[in-house]
Design an enzyme around this catalytic site. Structure first.
Site, PDB file in Angstrom:
ATOM      1  N   GLU A 287       0.813  -1.213   0.000  1.00 25.14           N
ATOM      2  CA  GLU A 287       0.000   0.000   0.000  1.00 25.14           C
ATOM      3  C   GLU A 287       0.852   1.272   0.000  1.00 25.14           C
ATOM      4  O   GLU A 287       1.755   1.424   0.823  1.00 25.14           O
ATOM      5  CB  GLU A 287      -0.937  -0.035   1.212  1.00 25.14           C
ATOM      6  CG  GLU A 287      -1.874   1.139   1.358  1.00 25.14           C
ATOM      7  CD  GLU A 287      -2.753   1.384   0.144  1.00 25.14           C
ATOM      8  OE1 GLU A 287      -3.374   0.426  -0.339  1.00 25.14           O
ATOM      9  OE2 GLU A 287      -2.789   2.533  -0.338  1.00 25.14           O
TER      10      GLU A 287
ATOM     11  N   THR B  73      -5.777   1.485  -5.617  1.00 16.31           N
ATOM     12  CA  THR B  73      -5.383   0.079  -5.457  1.00 16.31           C
ATOM     13  C   THR B  73      -6.067  -0.814  -6.489  1.00 16.31           C
ATOM     14  O   THR B  73      -5.431  -1.687  -7.088  1.00 16.31           O
ATOM     15  CB  THR B  73      -5.753  -0.450  -4.057  1.00 16.31           C
ATOM     16  OG1 THR B  73      -5.324   0.478  -3.085  1.00 16.31           O
ATOM     17  CG2 THR B  73      -5.117  -1.791  -3.787  1.00 16.31           C
TER      18      THR B  73
ATOM     19  N   HIS C  85      -1.681   3.207   4.732  1.00 20.52           N
ATOM     20  CA  HIS C  85      -2.683   3.925   3.931  1.00 20.52           C
ATOM     21  C   HIS C  85      -2.949   5.268   4.594  1.00 20.52           C
ATOM     22  O   HIS C  85      -2.973   5.357   5.815  1.00 20.52           O
ATOM     23  CB  HIS C  85      -3.971   3.104   3.862  1.00 20.52           C
ATOM     24  CG  HIS C  85      -4.950   3.610   2.847  1.00 20.52           C
ATOM     25  ND1 HIS C  85      -5.635   4.783   3.002  1.00 20.52           N
ATOM     26  CD2 HIS C  85      -5.330   3.093   1.653  1.00 20.52           C
ATOM     27  CE1 HIS C  85      -6.402   4.974   1.947  1.00 20.52           C
ATOM     28  NE2 HIS C  85      -6.239   3.971   1.109  1.00 20.52           N
TER      29      HIS C  85
HETATM   30  C1  GP9 Z   1      -8.920  -0.662   0.439  1.00 24.43           C
HETATM   31  C2  GP9 Z   1      -7.509  -0.520   0.077  1.00 24.43           C
HETATM   32  C3  GP9 Z   1      -7.124   0.906  -0.104  1.00 24.43           C
HETATM   33  O1  GP9 Z   1      -9.424  -1.929   0.423  1.00 24.43           O
HETATM   34  O2  GP9 Z   1      -7.186  -1.302  -0.986  1.00 24.43           O
HETATM   35  O3  GP9 Z   1      -7.594   1.444  -1.268  1.00 24.43           O
HETATM   36  P1  GP9 Z   1      -6.954   2.737  -1.919  1.00 24.43           P
HETATM   37  O4  GP9 Z   1      -7.602   3.926  -1.256  1.00 24.43           O
HETATM   38  O5  GP9 Z   1      -5.497   2.710  -1.679  1.00 24.43           O
HETATM   39  O6  GP9 Z   1      -7.292   2.616  -3.332  1.00 24.43           O
HETATM   40 MN    MN Z   2      -3.813   1.565  -2.222  1.00 22.89          MN
END
Ligand code: GP9
Ligand code: MN
Length: 634
Positions: free
Chosen positions: A252, A294, A409
């Site tokens: 992430e 993501t 995140h």
């Molecule tokens: C949520 C995670 C984060 O399930 O994958 O999403 P993002 O905000 O980074 O797209």
């Molecule tokens: Mn992400």
């Protein structure tokens, strides 16, 4: 409006009030909507009003005789919609969408048990309907005269004002709510379950129209382009990991600038730095995601197609035909799965994973999540890794799987006990906190490797790590300038889109680690994996190239049309020299400008037109389908 005007619409206002309260009660009792602060609760509370005033307001155009009857009918309809969502939610923990309604496999699960999903308490949903029915005939609520045009305009102006007030408030809580369309729960929470359905219908009709206009000829030009640009896979590495499991770690918000970097003398990613010394590492590797963040990275990795310039393809085109990695690998006996400890409907993953052909999605419900092992968005990465390895150990082999981390995140929250490095010191809380959460994620990856090495899976796998997209946006440039010790020009902004890409093949890369500087991007991940596994993808429509191929062009295009070549960066109409970071003659970038645009356009055409249904195995199925429908219509 004057008192007289109010009396003309008293039945309407009462119906609105009833339905409003009812919807809010349903929100609180039947759906699991997470509320984090007072503003969110307030938005949730007011969000049904605009839609209800609108739908009941249609009655104002009718003759007095029909008006209240219409409002009564609309109340039944809205109640039915609410009830359908409640029942669906009981089973799927999700809200209804049009693709879901037509996704027969989903409905099949519901099957005959649908009646069993109703509860006796559902009858309470009709209490207000009964009251409205009783009042329908009462003289007090019988409006004797028509609303004047002025009164009507005032009414709809008010409806619009309420709607925009709601939307404005929601946008401050969730920027780009509608264009990014993150999650159904988030949409319902912010714009109401009703407006969410309208949004869904608009989205659906847009995609259906584009799909309807496309035919198999649309693909010919694209096929020619893809074939002309296809490169032979690497001579040395093709098939080197044949039959092995594939484990992808989607890290992430991990950007390259933290790799091999220190803060106050301490490494930010000590484990990854060591891992790179036993792996193939690409230092000029770019993410190519758009608004789908993501989910876009996942889409690129599985399909070697670009995501869309607007919205998240996981939402907008989840019922398309794709030939994603799980589907290709299935023919080679691979079992495919995803591990991600978040709500399964986030980014529409549950639906899209089915479309892409995944065998199993381990979502938040497959994890033990407690207050203690959670932070920020949910389960902490180390606990996630710990529990995931237990699942991995039980997967049928060979498998193709992706782990999606979460702790690093935005807003990069972390408990004191998990901070293994100090925060950075700048005017950006975001960048400051990013450093310890990256460090924590690095530890989680280490934990994953340690645990995996204790199983017999490790030796028989290839492990591919990549950053999904940027973590620090341009809003933090001042702080970033302090961190990097240089000015952030548009050129540097593009260079900051580099994310780590590490290929670790136990028994191979540890003996002969290498760092590559050729330019590559997420689009190349799939062809690379397939080549390592020795799987021929020369029949596939894909835009990437095996990164190890000797012929791989040092070129990659970002979703906004910027591109990077061996010596140059092109962005916002300016060509930069990589060696100096200075502007250079546009003619230097010119040869690639057309290519960059063309690739993105072709990929968009494929997605918007759902063109892969006309290709390969899918084309045969489509042909058969068309034949049956023409015979039926005869
Ligand atoms: C949520 C995670 C984060 O399930 O994958 O999403 P993002 O905000 O980074 O797209
Ligand atoms: Mn992400």
């Amino acid at each position: 409006m004057r008192k007289k005007s109010f009396s003309k619409i008293s039945y309407l206002l009462l119906a609105t009030l009833f339905m409003w309260i009812k919807t809010y009660i349903v929100y609180k009792t039947s759906f699991d909507i997470k509320i984090e602060n007072f503003t969110q609760e307030f938005i949730l509370f007011i969000n049904p009003i605009s839609f209800l005033l609108l739908i009941f307001g249609v009655g104002l155009f009718m003759k007095e005789k029909n008006r209240n009857r219409y409002i009564f009918g609309a109340s039944i309809f809205v109640t039915g919609l609410l009830l359908a969502n409640m029942v669906f939610y009981r089973f799927f923990n999700d809200f209804l969408t049009i693709p879901v309604l037509f996704q027969t496999s989903n409905m099949g699960d519901l099957g005959s048990s649908i009646s069993g999903l109703f509860l006796p308490t559902d009858l309470l949903m009709f209490v207000d309907i009964a009251v409205l029915f009783w009042l329908l005939k009462k003289p007090t609520f019988k409006s004797s005269s028509q609303l004047t045009r002025k009164e009507r305009s005032a009414y709809f102006l008010l409806v619009a004002a309420v709607f925009f007030f709601n939307l404005g408030l929601a946008e401050t809580e969730r920027p780009q709510l509608l264009t990014r369309s993150f999650d159904r729960e988030m949409l319902v929470k912010n714009i109401s379950v009703f407006n969410f359905h309208i949004y869904d219908v608009i989205l659906q009709s847009k995609t259906s129209a584009q799909r309807a206009l496309a035919d198999s000829n649309s693909l010919t030009e694209i096929e020619n382009y893809v074939n002309a640009n296809r490169k032979e896979p690497s001579q040395d590495l093709n098939g080197i990991a044949e039959g092995r499991n594939v484990i992808l770690l989607s890290l992430e918000s991990l950007q390259n600038f933290v790799i091999n970097e220190k803060l106050n003398g301490q490494e930010i990613t000590p484990f990854l730095n060591d891992l790179i010394k036993e792996s193939y590492y690409f230092e000029n590797f770019y993410h190519q995601t758009g608004q789908g963040k993501t989910s876009d990275s996942e889409f690129i990795v599985d399909n070697s197609l670009y995501p869309l310039g607007r919205g998240a393809v996981y939402f907008t085109n989840s019922s398309n035909e794709y030939t994603a990695s799980p589907e290709i690998l299935k023919d080679y006996g691979y079992y495919s799965s995803i591990f991600h400890a978040n709500n399964k409907s986030f980014w529409n993953r549950d639906i899209m994973y089915e479309t892409l052909g995944y065998d199993r999605f381990y979502d938040v419900n497959d994890y033990e999540v407690t207050e203690e092992n959670s932070v920020g968005w949910g389960l902490k990465d180390i606990d996630f890794m710990e529990q995931t390895v237990q699942h991995i150990d039980e997967l049928p082999q060979p498998f193709y799987t992706r782990l999606i981390t979460l702790t690093n995140h935005f807003p990069f929250e972390l408990g004191e006990e998990d901070k293994m490095i100090e925060e950075f010191d700048s005017n950006s809380k975001t960048l400051n906190q990013y450093i310890p959460t990256v460090r924590y994620m690095d530890e989680a990856v280490k934990h994953f490797f340690d645990k995996l090495k204790q199983t017999d899976v490790y030796e028989n796998s290839i492990i591919i790590l990549y950053g999904d997209h940027y973590g620090i946006s341009e809003n933090h440039n001042v702080a970033m300038e302090k961190f990097l010790g240089k000015e952030i020009t548009p050129f540097e902004t593009i260079q900051l889109q580099r994310v780590p890409f590490i290929v670790h093949i136990p028994g191979v890369t540890d003996k002969n680690p290498q760092t590559f500087s050729k330019v590559a991007g997420q689009i190349d991940i799939r062809p690379t994996i397939m080549s390592l596994l020795g799987i021929d993808t020369s029949e596939q429509i894909q835009f990437g190239t095996d990164v190890f191929s000797d012929d791989k062009l040092s070129f990659t295009v970002l979703r906004d049309g910027s591109f990077i070549t061996e010596n140059n960066v092109y962005t916002r109409g300016v060509c930069y020299d990589k060696a100096t970071g200075e502007e250079t003659d546009l003619a230097v970038c010119d040869p690639y400008m057309e290519k960059a645009k063309q690739e993105l356009n072709y990929s968009d055409e494929i997605i918007y037109g759902d063109l892969l249904r006309f290709y390969g195995k899918e084309a045969e199925a489509e042909d058969a389908e068309q034949k049956t429908s023409t015979t039926e219509s005869k």
